[in-house]
Every structure is written in structure tokens, then in C-alpha cells.
Write an enzyme that holds these catalytic residues in place. Structure first.
Site, mmCIF file in Angstrom:
data_model
loop_
_atom_site.group_PDB
_atom_site.id
_atom_site.type_symbol
_atom_site.label_atom_id
_atom_site.label_comp_id
_atom_site.label_asym_id
_atom_site.label_seq_id
_atom_site.Cartn_x
_atom_site.Cartn_y
_atom_site.Cartn_z
ATOM 1 N N SER A 9 4.553 -4.906 3.054
ATOM 2 C CA SER A 9 4.470 -6.344 2.545
ATOM 3 C C SER A 9 4.122 -7.060 3.839
ATOM 4 C CB SER A 9 6.340 -6.521 2.413
ATOM 5 O OG SER A 9 6.441 -7.937 2.537
ATOM 6 N N HIS A 34 1.624 -5.446 -0.451
ATOM 7 C CA HIS A 34 2.587 -6.321 -1.120
ATOM 8 C C HIS A 34 2.421 -7.748 -0.783
ATOM 9 C CE1 HIS A 34 6.140 -6.586 -3.556
ATOM 10 N NE2 HIS A 34 6.791 -7.115 -2.497
ATOM 11 N N ASP A 36 4.154 -11.321 -0.879
ATOM 12 C CA ASP A 36 5.419 -12.092 -1.388
ATOM 13 C C ASP A 36 5.123 -13.457 -1.555
ATOM 14 O OD1 ASP A 36 7.553 -10.107 -1.416
ATOM 15 O OD2 ASP A 36 7.264 -9.830 0.649
ATOM 16 N N MET A 38 6.718 -17.000 -2.131
ATOM 17 C CA MET A 38 7.929 -17.850 -2.525
ATOM 18 C C MET A 38 7.693 -19.332 -2.304
ATOM 19 S SD MET A 38 10.439 -15.458 0.088
ATOM 20 C CE MET A 38 10.119 -13.774 0.167
ATOM 21 N N HIS A 67 4.103 -10.457 -5.479
ATOM 22 C CA HIS A 67 5.194 -10.521 -6.015
ATOM 23 C C HIS A 67 5.734 -11.996 -6.029
ATOM 24 C CE1 HIS A 67 10.046 -9.450 -4.907
ATOM 25 N NE2 HIS A 67 9.824 -10.013 -6.089
ATOM 26 N N MET A 69 7.926 -14.923 -6.521
ATOM 27 C CA MET A 69 9.390 -15.306 -6.553
ATOM 28 C C MET A 69 9.248 -16.981 -6.468
ATOM 29 S SD MET A 69 10.567 -12.701 -3.601
ATOM 30 C CE MET A 69 8.856 -12.472 -2.946
ATOM 31 N N MET A 138 14.657 -4.485 -7.047
ATOM 32 C CA MET A 138 14.806 -5.079 -5.783
ATOM 33 C C MET A 138 16.057 -4.352 -4.983
ATOM 34 S SD MET A 138 12.633 -7.396 -5.284
ATOM 35 C CE MET A 138 13.256 -7.953 -3.605
ATOM 36 N N PHE A 144 13.795 -13.090 1.735
ATOM 37 C CA PHE A 144 13.580 -12.913 2.883
ATOM 38 C C PHE A 144 13.076 -11.523 3.489
ATOM 39 C CE2 PHE A 144 16.210 -16.424 2.910
ATOM 40 C CZ PHE A 144 15.675 -17.465 3.559
ATOM 41 N N GLY A 145 12.267 -11.376 4.394
ATOM 42 C CA GLY A 145 12.026 -9.926 4.946
ATOM 43 C C GLY A 145 12.995 -9.419 5.824
ATOM 44 N N GLY A 146 13.163 -8.503 6.168
ATOM 45 C CA GLY A 146 14.166 -7.901 7.363
ATOM 46 C C GLY A 146 15.603 -7.937 6.935
ATOM 47 N N ASP A 176 11.837 -2.321 -3.422
ATOM 48 C CA ASP A 176 11.414 -3.430 -2.596
ATOM 49 C C ASP A 176 12.432 -3.831 -1.805
ATOM 50 O OD1 ASP A 176 10.389 -5.447 -1.182
ATOM 51 O OD2 ASP A 176 9.857 -6.547 -3.040
ATOM 52 N N GLY A 177 12.564 -3.762 -0.522
ATOM 53 C CA GLY A 177 13.676 -4.551 0.319
ATOM 54 C C GLY A 177 14.254 -3.396 1.358
ATOM 55 N N GLY A 178 14.178 -3.697 2.635
ATOM 56 C CA GLY A 178 14.927 -2.900 3.559
ATOM 57 C C GLY A 178 14.597 -1.387 3.535
ATOM 58 N N GLY A 198 8.105 -3.916 4.579
ATOM 59 C CA GLY A 198 7.664 -4.963 5.470
ATOM 60 C C GLY A 198 8.027 -4.707 6.761
HETATM 61 C C1 DX5 Z 1 11.963 -9.910 -0.225
HETATM 62 C C2 DX5 Z 1 10.673 -9.605 -0.464
HETATM 63 C C3 DX5 Z 1 10.229 -8.122 0.192
HETATM 64 C C4 DX5 Z 1 10.385 -8.084 1.565
HETATM 65 C C5 DX5 Z 1 10.143 -6.698 2.035
HETATM 66 O O1 DX5 Z 1 12.433 -11.103 -0.766
HETATM 67 O O2 DX5 Z 1 10.293 -9.288 -1.761
HETATM 68 O O3 DX5 Z 1 9.045 -7.710 -0.117
HETATM 69 O O4 DX5 Z 1 9.431 -8.832 2.156
HETATM 70 O O5 DX5 Z 1 10.299 -6.648 3.508
HETATM 71 P P1 DX5 Z 1 11.484 -5.767 4.210
HETATM 72 O O6 DX5 Z 1 10.829 -4.309 3.804
HETATM 73 O O7 DX5 Z 1 11.675 -5.919 5.719
HETATM 74 O O8 DX5 Z 1 12.844 -5.645 3.759
HETATM 75 ZN ZN ZN Z 2 8.735 -8.445 -2.340
#
Ligand code: DX5
Ligand code: ZN
Length: 220
Positions: A9, A34, A36, A38, A67, A69, A138, A144-146, A176-178, A198
Site C-alpha cells: 500500500s 494497493h 488507498d 480517502m 481501494h 474509501m 479489512m 490510516f496506515g500503520g 488489508d491492514g496491519g 503498507g
Molecule cells: C487502511 C488502508 C490500508 C492501509 C494498510 O485504511 O485501507 O490499505 O494503508 O497499511 P498498513 O499495512 O500500514 O496497515
Molecule cells: Zn486499503
């Protein structure tokens, strides 16, 4: 186990060097990218729009997994597809009729995917299955990332994998996520085959070694 695809991501990339970052993960073995999107309405964060996707499309050949959002995917999905999105994920609560929105994505030549938030039961989106090429599970709340991976989603990934396999549905399961090298095995074992990561990739120093570790963790 299906062949795993890794989709870094770019949300966690260094945006001042976006082309280099994209080419670096591609060279490191990323299967997809990927993206994102937003809008500051559906989620409290603003990222990128179709203009950036168009630029990204010019510097990489791997599939772009966009993706959305955003509160109005019906209005903007066509722009992202025109900009080069190969896959488009939407959140069903942003559409008056998710199936109509998904069908329109396919009609415009992209693959359609429905995103399922951690607190949404699978039953809520099962009606979309005939209209999708992928389901995006999800493993954090979008925005948010991270963020920290939510392990409670794993049984739901197992559930969707069972349904897809039993009914032989042509649907990929994405998570997707973490997700990082140290927990990817749990996610893949539960049944996901497209893995978004990400910070788990872009916040490491050697992308190639990280992606190699991720594949090794799942025996691939
Ligand atoms: C969250 C995003 C994810 C995110 C993943 O809203 O949809 O794609 O960027 O990032 P990490 O892997 O850091 O959770
Ligand atoms: Zn995403």
C-alpha cells in the site's frame, strides 16, 4: 493454499519519491500495488485522487488495486478506472445499491471488489457475491496506515474462504491492514490470498528482503 499475491500500500511510501518507491517495490517482487483513496468524509483522512493514479499508471506495469474509501464511489469510480485502476474496491455502506455500483465497475472494464469492515458480518455482503471478483477483508478500520492488526477478523476470513471454496466462486480473498512479515502466516492460513501491506513493507529498509520473508513465512 493458493499462490499469494503481495500488494504494497503506497499510503506508507515516501510521497516525495513516489516513482522510486513504486519501482523499488515492483523490483522487490510486489505483485500488485494497493492505492488507498480517502476523501475526508467517509474516513477522516485525505489521500490521493485520479490524477495521481494516472501518473502511477505510467511508471509501473503491475496491477493497480484501488481501494475507495469515499462517500461517492459511483461518481468517482469511472475516473479511477479511466486513470488506470485494474481493481476497484468499494465500501457497501457508501452506495445506494452496492450491486449496481459493482456492476458498473465491471462494465467499465475493471475488476470489482467489496470491502468488509472488521465489525461487519459476512452475511451483510453475501448478496454482492455474484457481482464481485474479490472481497476485501479489512483487518483494521479504514482511515490510516500503520494501525494494529485486528485478529478477531481471522475467523471471518476463514468463513469467507470456506464459502468461496465450497461454492467454487471466482472470487479472490484480500486482507488489508496491519499485516507484516510476523503475522502474514496467520492471515494466509485463514484463507486470504491477496495481502495488502503498507507500513509492513514501506517502513522497512530492504523491501526485497521483507517481501522474501513474507513469502517464506507462508512457504512460498
Ligand atoms: C487502511 C488502508 C490500508 C492501509 C494498510 O485504511 O485501507 O490499505 O494503508 O497499511 P498498513 O499495512 O500500514 O496497515
Ligand atoms: Zn486499503
Amino acid at each position: 493454499m493458493n499462490a499469494m499475491k503481495i500488494a504494497p500500500s503506497i499510503l506508507s511510501a515516501d510521497f516525495s519519491r513516489l516513482r522510486d518507491e513504486i519501482q523499488a517495490v515492483e523490483a522487490a517482487g510486489a505483485d500488485w500495488l494497493h492505492v488507498d483513496v480517502m476523501d475526508g468524509h467517509f474516513v477522516p483522512n485525505i489521500t490521493i485522487g485520479p490524477v495521481v493514479v494516472e501518473s502511477i499508471r505510467k511508471v509501473t506495469k503491475i496491477p493497480l488495486d484501488v481501494h475507495l474509501m469515499i462517500t461517492d464511489p459511483d461518481k468517482y469510480a469511472p475516473e479511477f478506472i479511466k486513470a488506470g485502476a485494474d481493481w476497484v474496491s468499494i465500501h457497501p455502506d457508501t452506495c445506494a445499491n452496492p450491486n449496481v455500483s459493482l456492476r458498473k465497475i465491471r462494465e467499465r472494464g475493471a475488476k470489482a471488489s467489496v470491502a468488509v469492515n472488521p465489525d461487519v458480518p459476512l452475511e451483510k455482503v453475501e448478496g454482492c457475491f455474484p457481482e464481485i471478483d474479490m472481497i476485501l477483508m479489512m483487518t483494521v478500520f479504514p482511515g490510516f496506515g500503520g494501525q494494529a492488526f485486528i485478529p478477531d477478523v481471522l475467523p471471518k476470513i476463514e468463513q469467507v474462504r470456506r464459502i468461496v471454496d465450497q461454492k467454487k466462486l471466482p472470487i479472490l480473498v484480500e486482507a488489508d491492514g496491519g499485516i507484516k512479515a510476523d503475522n502474514i502466516e496467520r492471515v494466509v492460513r485463514a484463507g486470504a490470498e491477496v495481502i495488502v501491506s503498507g507500513s509492513g513493507i514501506f517502513k522497512t529498509t530492504d523491501y526485497e528482503s521483507t517481501i522474501r520473508q513474507m513469502r517464506a513465512a507462508v512457504g512460498q
